[in-house]
Design a protein around this motif. Structure first.
Motif, PDB file in Angstrom:
ATOM      1  N   GLN A 153      63.413  12.246 -19.660  1.00  0.00           N
ATOM      2  CA  GLN A 153      62.508  11.428 -20.486  1.00  0.00           C
ATOM      3  C   GLN A 153      63.055  11.328 -21.923  1.00  0.00           C
ATOM      4  O   GLN A 153      63.140  10.253 -22.505  1.00  0.00           O
ATOM      5  CB  GLN A 153      61.118  12.090 -20.479  1.00  0.00           C
ATOM      6  N   ARG A 154      63.445  12.492 -22.454  1.00  0.00           N
ATOM      7  CA  ARG A 154      63.905  12.524 -23.846  1.00  0.00           C
ATOM      8  C   ARG A 154      65.200  11.735 -24.014  1.00  0.00           C
ATOM      9  O   ARG A 154      65.331  10.878 -24.893  1.00  0.00           O
ATOM     10  CB  ARG A 154      64.116  14.001 -24.264  1.00  0.00           C
ATOM     11  N   VAL A 155      66.147  12.053 -23.146  1.00  0.00           N
ATOM     12  CA  VAL A 155      67.487  11.468 -23.302  1.00  0.00           C
ATOM     13  C   VAL A 155      67.504  10.006 -22.876  1.00  0.00           C
ATOM     14  O   VAL A 155      68.105   9.164 -23.546  1.00  0.00           O
ATOM     15  CB  VAL A 155      68.522  12.267 -22.461  1.00  0.00           C
ATOM     16  N   GLY A 156      66.797   9.705 -21.743  1.00  0.00           N
ATOM     17  CA  GLY A 156      66.862   8.361 -21.182  1.00  0.00           C
ATOM     18  C   GLY A 156      65.735   7.454 -21.644  1.00  0.00           C
ATOM     19  O   GLY A 156      65.939   6.574 -22.491  1.00  0.00           O
ATOM     20  N   ALA A 157      64.529   7.710 -21.107  1.00  0.00           N
ATOM     21  CA  ALA A 157      63.423   6.774 -21.347  1.00  0.00           C
ATOM     22  C   ALA A 157      63.075   6.680 -22.830  1.00  0.00           C
ATOM     23  O   ALA A 157      63.024   5.578 -23.403  1.00  0.00           O
ATOM     24  CB  ALA A 157      62.206   7.205 -20.530  1.00  0.00           C
ATOM     25  N   ASP A 158      62.823   7.820 -23.474  1.00  0.00           N
ATOM     26  CA  ASP A 158      62.470   7.781 -24.910  1.00  0.00           C
ATOM     27  C   ASP A 158      63.711   7.566 -25.770  1.00  0.00           C
ATOM     28  O   ASP A 158      63.695   6.789 -26.722  1.00  0.00           O
ATOM     29  CB  ASP A 158      61.781   9.085 -25.331  1.00  0.00           C
ATOM     30  N   GLY A 159      64.782   8.296 -25.450  1.00  0.00           N
ATOM     31  CA  GLY A 159      66.022   8.212 -26.227  1.00  0.00           C
ATOM     32  C   GLY A 159      65.938   9.037 -27.502  1.00  0.00           C
ATOM     33  O   GLY A 159      64.841   9.338 -27.993  1.00  0.00           O
ATOM     34  N   GLY A 160      67.116   9.409 -28.013  1.00  0.00           N
ATOM     35  CA  GLY A 160      67.135  10.182 -29.260  1.00  0.00           C
ATOM     36  C   GLY A 160      67.354  11.652 -28.994  1.00  0.00           C
ATOM     37  O   GLY A 160      66.404  12.402 -28.798  1.00  0.00           O
ATOM     38  N   THR A 195      60.086  16.037 -34.101  1.00  0.00           N
ATOM     39  CA  THR A 195      59.323  15.449 -32.992  1.00  0.00           C
ATOM     40  C   THR A 195      58.063  16.288 -32.770  1.00  0.00           C
ATOM     41  O   THR A 195      58.011  17.449 -33.193  1.00  0.00           O
ATOM     42  CB  THR A 195      60.141  15.473 -31.685  1.00  0.00           C
ATOM     43  N   ASP A 196      57.105  15.722 -32.061  1.00  0.00           N
ATOM     44  CA  ASP A 196      55.873  16.463 -31.741  1.00  0.00           C
ATOM     45  C   ASP A 196      56.163  17.708 -30.916  1.00  0.00           C
ATOM     46  O   ASP A 196      55.422  18.685 -30.980  1.00  0.00           O
ATOM     47  CB  ASP A 196      54.911  15.565 -30.949  1.00  0.00           C
ATOM     48  N   ASP A 197      57.214  17.632 -30.110  1.00  0.00           N
ATOM     49  CA  ASP A 197      57.533  18.790 -29.264  1.00  0.00           C
ATOM     50  C   ASP A 197      57.727  20.049 -30.113  1.00  0.00           C
ATOM     51  O   ASP A 197      57.347  21.151 -29.716  1.00  0.00           O
ATOM     52  CB  ASP A 197      58.825  18.535 -28.465  1.00  0.00           C
ATOM     53  N   ALA A 198      58.342  19.894 -31.283  1.00  0.00           N
ATOM     54  CA  ALA A 198      58.593  21.062 -32.145  1.00  0.00           C
ATOM     55  C   ALA A 198      57.282  21.707 -32.567  1.00  0.00           C
ATOM     56  O   ALA A 198      57.155  22.938 -32.616  1.00  0.00           O
ATOM     57  CB  ALA A 198      59.411  20.637 -33.368  1.00  0.00           C
ATOM     58  N   THR A 199      56.287  20.877 -32.845  1.00  0.00           N
ATOM     59  CA  THR A 199      54.981  21.401 -33.254  1.00  0.00           C
ATOM     60  C   THR A 199      54.363  22.193 -32.103  1.00  0.00           C
ATOM     61  O   THR A 199      53.848  23.302 -32.286  1.00  0.00           O
ATOM     62  CB  THR A 199      54.052  20.226 -33.645  1.00  0.00           C
ATOM     63  N   TRP A 200      54.453  21.634 -30.905  1.00  0.00           N
ATOM     64  CA  TRP A 200      53.880  22.314 -29.735  1.00  0.00           C
ATOM     65  C   TRP A 200      54.599  23.655 -29.495  1.00  0.00           C
ATOM     66  O   TRP A 200      53.955  24.684 -29.272  1.00  0.00           O
ATOM     67  CB  TRP A 200      54.008  21.425 -28.491  1.00  0.00           C
ATOM     68  N   GLY A 229      67.226  22.447 -34.173  1.00  0.00           N
ATOM     69  CA  GLY A 229      65.925  21.778 -34.126  1.00  0.00           C
ATOM     70  C   GLY A 229      65.994  20.383 -33.552  1.00  0.00           C
ATOM     71  O   GLY A 229      65.071  19.590 -33.748  1.00  0.00           O
ATOM     72  N   ASN A 230      67.065  20.072 -32.819  1.00  0.00           N
ATOM     73  CA  ASN A 230      67.212  18.701 -32.300  1.00  0.00           C
ATOM     74  C   ASN A 230      66.158  18.398 -31.232  1.00  0.00           C
ATOM     75  O   ASN A 230      65.584  19.299 -30.607  1.00  0.00           O
ATOM     76  CB  ASN A 230      68.630  18.475 -31.769  1.00  0.00           C
ATOM     77  N   ALA A 231      65.948  17.114 -31.023  1.00  0.00           N
ATOM     78  CA  ALA A 231      64.863  16.664 -30.144  1.00  0.00           C
ATOM     79  C   ALA A 231      65.066  17.124 -28.696  1.00  0.00           C
ATOM     80  O   ALA A 231      64.096  17.471 -28.008  1.00  0.00           O
ATOM     81  CB  ALA A 231      64.774  15.139 -30.202  1.00  0.00           C
ATOM     82  N   LEU A 232      66.307  17.148 -28.237  1.00  0.00           N
ATOM     83  CA  LEU A 232      66.565  17.564 -26.853  1.00  0.00           C
ATOM     84  C   LEU A 232      66.176  19.039 -26.646  1.00  0.00           C
ATOM     85  O   LEU A 232      65.490  19.386 -25.688  1.00  0.00           O
ATOM     86  CB  LEU A 232      68.042  17.347 -26.502  1.00  0.00           C
ATOM     87  N   SER A 233      66.636  19.907 -27.556  1.00  0.00           N
ATOM     88  CA  SER A 233      66.318  21.337 -27.428  1.00  0.00           C
ATOM     89  C   SER A 233      64.812  21.563 -27.387  1.00  0.00           C
ATOM     90  O   SER A 233      64.308  22.351 -26.595  1.00  0.00           O
ATOM     91  CB  SER A 233      66.870  22.130 -28.615  1.00  0.00           C
ATOM     92  N   LEU A 234      64.113  20.865 -28.257  1.00  0.00           N
ATOM     93  CA  LEU A 234      62.669  21.095 -28.341  1.00  0.00           C
ATOM     94  C   LEU A 234      61.928  20.538 -27.137  1.00  0.00           C
ATOM     95  O   LEU A 234      60.939  21.125 -26.684  1.00  0.00           O
ATOM     96  CB  LEU A 234      62.114  20.518 -29.645  1.00  0.00           C
ATOM     97  N   SER A 235      62.404  19.428 -26.584  1.00  0.00           N
ATOM     98  CA  SER A 235      61.727  18.923 -25.377  1.00  0.00           C
ATOM     99  C   SER A 235      61.988  19.889 -24.223  1.00  0.00           C
ATOM    100  O   SER A 235      61.101  20.134 -23.392  1.00  0.00           O
ATOM    101  CB  SER A 235      62.195  17.502 -25.024  1.00  0.00           C
ATOM    102  N   ALA A 236      63.193  20.468 -24.187  1.00  0.00           N
ATOM    103  CA  ALA A 236      63.504  21.445 -23.135  1.00  0.00           C
ATOM    104  C   ALA A 236      62.636  22.698 -23.294  1.00  0.00           C
ATOM    105  O   ALA A 236      62.116  23.237 -22.313  1.00  0.00           O
ATOM    106  CB  ALA A 236      64.987  21.813 -23.205  1.00  0.00           C
ATOM    107  N   ALA A 237      62.454  23.143 -24.540  1.00  0.00           N
ATOM    108  CA  ALA A 237      61.642  24.351 -24.770  1.00  0.00           C
ATOM    109  C   ALA A 237      60.179  24.098 -24.412  1.00  0.00           C
ATOM    110  O   ALA A 237      59.508  24.958 -23.835  1.00  0.00           O
ATOM    111  CB  ALA A 237      61.772  24.804 -26.221  1.00  0.00           C
ATOM    112  N   LYS A 238      59.697  22.920 -24.720  1.00  0.00           N
ATOM    113  CA  LYS A 238      58.295  22.617 -24.380  1.00  0.00           C
ATOM    114  C   LYS A 238      58.095  22.650 -22.859  1.00  0.00           C
ATOM    115  O   LYS A 238      57.123  23.228 -22.352  1.00  0.00           O
ATOM    116  CB  LYS A 238      57.885  21.242 -24.935  1.00  0.00           C
TER     117      LYS A 238
END
Ligand SMILES: Cc1ncc(COP(=O)(O)O)c(C=O)c1O
Length: 461
Positions: free
Chosen positions: A103-110, A117-122, A330-339
């Motif tokens: 989702q992060r890499v493909g559909a949403d991108g970035g 990103t919101d994921d970091a907050t979560w 703190g990149n978006a991919l790492s944080l989406s993976a952690a969430k």
């Protein structure tokens, strides 16, 4: 058999190792060829030199991995108790993680943008819930989390030293490459590569579980922080003795020294590591590896007071080139993976199950040790268990280092690999993931018992 302790017959052991090396070489021609080809341009033949740690002369070439299983280039399947030395504690490629990454890499991108990103907050809220510390920052590795927090602890306290325990490991952190010498001296650890300064200039060191030494070394209030795992895990598992961590917390408070709990491995004790399981109340927690499900990430959590003291100091540069950072941290991919990992895979419920399987693993080892009269012991920390070749579990890093037996390590690892099971190549560590099954654990129990039958034969020495 019970109480009688047997001795190791070294001639027999050497013959068993030779047999296992031969089987390994015969069974893995494609891995061997891959290693030979890699040697043309990969220094030491592997992507990072520590991957040369595997026994057998060359590592298995990984073809794929799902859950608690790895497949290699020669088509063998392994039950994986190494789990990327904790990086894959969540199991390999769990669907919740792969979906989130896609989702992060493909559909949403970035993947990395230098924007939050919101994921970091979560994820920060979830880490705060688990470890009881309110303020979090992210890095790309546990090593970086430790490096940066040591700088911050020195900055806040204005003190020059760090205290660590002998034979600790906290990643490639210069200050931590020391062992205890005589009369409270710090000695550079054997093999320390190109230290910028003698670590005795940066570090004080004593044995784990030696509270008197801790108090002595903190007394002059020159130590900024104590950096420790709540239980040592990188020299075998060395558990704290009753009262040690409480005494350590009291001694650090009395001397204004920050206490850092490195939970990178000890998260095996539960969803909030030993910090939550044992009520440690550190000023700072560092972590990495498991929380990204295999995607690089590290994190440090701080108490409100420590976080405020950092910001009060206007001389320190935290946003540019002050020595703490990392472009991709703190990149978006790492944080989406952690969430995904913390929210769906390494959950509170998963830890209950993993811990029960860890117990089953250790029980199986204990029974075999007792049945065969092996002069060994097994220590468990939640989902993690490890056997050491000494009759009683070591109580310090020094004792555990002295118990190392490279021959036995090589033999037991090759024995397991040749029969479809991977242990962590650093000593004899096994880690349970949410995907590990009772049958996986029982396979280890059966192989361990079989290995001991072969090692000790029937003759008492
Ligand atoms: C307790 C502990 N802290 C930190 C690290 C460093 O982790 P990384 O190499 O992922 O930065 C390790 C690595 O084994 C570790 O065991």
């Amino acid at each position: 058999m019970g109480a009688t302790r047997r001795q190791i017959n070294r001639e027999r052991l050497e013959a068993l190792i030779a047999r296992e090396r031969l089987s390994f070489a015969q069974a893995n021609p494609k891995s061997r060829a891959a290693f030979d080809a890699a040697g043309a341009n990969l220094w030491t033949g592997v992507p990072m030199s520590w991957m040369a740690k595997w026994p057998g002369g060359f590592p298995l070439s990984m073809a794929g991995a799902h859950g608690a299983r790895i497949t290699d280039a020669d088509g063998h399947s392994y039950v994986d108790f190494c789990l990327g030395d904790t990086g894959a504690m969540a199991g390999h490629s769990p669907p919740a993680l792969t979906d989130a990454i896609a989702q992060r890499v493909g559909a949403d991108g970035g993947i990395t943008t230098m924007l939050p990103t919101d994921d970091a907050t979560w994820v920060s809220a979830e880490l705060a819930r688990r470890f009881g510390l309110p303020k979090w920052s992210f890095t790309l590795s546990a090593t970086d989390a430790n490096r940066f927090i040591l700088r911050k602890a020195r900055q806040v306290t204005g003190r020059p030293y760090v205290l660590v325990f002998s034979w600790c490991y906290h990643g490639s952190v210069d200050e931590s490459f020391v062992v205890a010498g005589p009369n409270d001296t710090a000695v550079s650890r054997p093999g320390n590569v190109g230290p910028a300064v003698d670590p005795a200039q940066t570090t004080r060191v004593c044995e784990f579980n030696d509270l008197d030494a801790v108090k002595r070394l903190l007394a002059d209030q020159q130590v900024a922080c104590v950096l420790t795992e709540p239980a040592l895990t990188n020299i075998g598992i060395v558990l704290p003795e009753p009262g040690f961590l409480k005494g350590l917390r009291a001694a650090t408070r009395e001397t204004g020294t920050m206490l850092i709990a490195d939970e990178t491995h000890t998260i095996s004790a539960g969803p909030g590591g030993c910090t939550a399981a044992w009520g440690i109340d550190p000023d700072i927690v560092t972590i990495g590896k498991s929380i990204g499900g295999g995607v690089p990430i590290g994190a440090f959590g701080m108490s409100e007071e420590f976080a405020e003291r950092l910001l009060e100091d206007e001389s320190a540069d935290y946003v540019d080139t002050g020595g703490v950072g990392g472009t991709l941290a703190g990149n978006a991919l790492s944080l989406s993976a952690a969430k995904a990992t913390l929210g769906h895979v390494l959950t509170d419920e998963a830890f209950d199950r993993m811990s029960r399987l860890g117990e089953r693993f250790a029980d199986g080892v204990d029974v075999a040790i007792s049945t065969h009269g092996a002069p060994w012991s097994c220590v468990r920390l939640g989902a993690r268990a490890e056997y050491r070749f000494v009759p009683s579990p070591p109580r310090t890093g020094g004792e555990s280092a002295a118990a190392a037996d490279e021959q036995l390590d090589e033999w037991i690892h090759l024995y397991m690999i040749n029969r479809g099971l991977l242990l962590t190549p650093f000593h004899n560590m096994a880690l349970v993931s949410p995907a590990t099954t009772e049958a996986d654990v029982d396979l280890h129990t059966q192989l361990f018992d079989q290995a001991l039958t072969e090692l000790f034969g029937s003759d008492l020495v």
